[in-house]
Design a protein around this motif. Structure first.
Motif, short mmCIF file in Angstrom:
data_model
loop_
_atom_site.label_atom_id
_atom_site.label_comp_id
_atom_site.label_asym_id
_atom_site.label_seq_id
_atom_site.Cartn_x
_atom_site.Cartn_y
_atom_site.Cartn_z
N ARG A 22 0.86 -1.18 0.03
CA ARG A 22 0.13 -0.05 0.17
C ARG A 22 0.87 1.44 0.04
N LEU A 23 2.20 1.15 0.04
CA LEU A 23 3.07 2.39 0.38
C LEU A 23 3.95 2.36 -1.09
N HIS A 24 3.84 3.70 -1.31
CA HIS A 24 4.68 3.99 -2.61
C HIS A 24 6.07 4.58 -2.32
N MET A 25 6.94 3.87 -2.48
CA MET A 25 8.38 4.48 -1.99
C MET A 25 8.71 5.66 -2.83
N ASP A 26 8.49 5.85 -4.17
CA ASP A 26 8.65 7.20 -4.64
C ASP A 26 8.20 8.27 -3.88
#
Length: 262
Positions: free
Chosen positions: A197-201
């Protein structure tokens, strides 16, 4: 407005030294070079016996030359940046206006300037809170969702703690920024690996915003527009190296991610 008076050469030197310390403190705490130069000129020129005040300021040093009864007084002060402290800048501006208006004696001026120099930055919990909020808000602004907001708040808070810790060491801005960016990138990598669910960028982009030298570059451009080309170019050069440190910190962790993922 009635001008101030000094009785001898020693008092004139004390006034010029006080003005230089005021300008030095302004630059140390993130003020524009032209503001520091103007403050020094006004504080020296408010004394009837001091004439032909010339000030040359850089981000690393200040030079002042003035005339007292036909004798030239020249002084130099080194400058070591202490980061951005807007409360000190505001207090110093108020102090210089009071001094020029003759509302404070030379003896009291030294005491007030010392008290301003010892003003503390905001408390650690407050610094952590607002660094986290700043980072999380930018994550949303650049397209992240509320999961990214929550985790970026955590990453930004850790960055705030990291910045406060590194500020206690005699470390130049480049390694300090590089370390902060690596902390961000590592935490973003861990978070994105642990949850889809998390977006690294988005986490990285939001979290690095407190490190981006926006105020540094803005002050440099204002110095250039005020005619201080040398000071302005030095400021822009520093901004470029800060951006380079950010890029290297992120790139280093991204390369490690590729190696691990590969």
């Amino acid at each position: 407005m009635e001008k101030l008076h000094v009785n001898d050469l020693n008092e004139a030197k004390n006034v010029i030294n006080l003005a230089m310390i005021t300008g030095q403190m302004l630059i140390k705490n993130g003020a524009e070079i032209y503001r520091a130069e103007d403050t020094i000129e006004r504080m020296c020129a408010c004394v009837e016996e001091i004439h032909e005040v010339e000030v040359f300021g850089l981000s690393s040093a200040i030079f002042v030359s003035a005339q007292y009864e036909g004798e030239t007084i020249t002084m130099f002060k080194d400058i070591e940046s202490q980061g951005i402290h807007l409360a000190r800048i505001d207090a110093i501006n108020s102090f210089s206006r009071k001094f020029v208006a003759g509302q404070i004696s030379l003896k009291d001026a030294k005491k007030e300037l010392y008290s301003i120099s010892t003003m503390e930055k905001c408390s650690l919990p407050l610094a952590i809170l607002f660094t986290g909020l700043c980072s999380a808000s930018f994550a949303i602004m650049f397209g992240g969702d509320w999961f990214d907001f929550a985790y970026t708040f955590f990453v930004g808070s850790v960055l705030g703690l990291s910045m406060r810790i590194t500020s206690h060491y005699d470390m130049s801005f480049f390694p300090e920024t590089f370390i902060g960016t690596m902390v961000i990138s590592i935490l973003a990598f861990i978070g994105a690996s642990a949850s889809s669910r998390l977006h690294m960028d988005m986490i990285i982009i939001g979290s690095i915003m407190p490190l981006v030298p926006g105020l540094q570059v803005t002050n440099a451009l204002r110095d250039i527009m005020s005619g201080d080309f040398v000071s302005g170019m030095i400021g822009i050069t520093k901004g470029i190296f800060v951006a380079l440190a950010i890029a290297l910190g992120v790139g280093f962790i991204l390369n490690i991610q590729k190696i691990i993922g590969g």
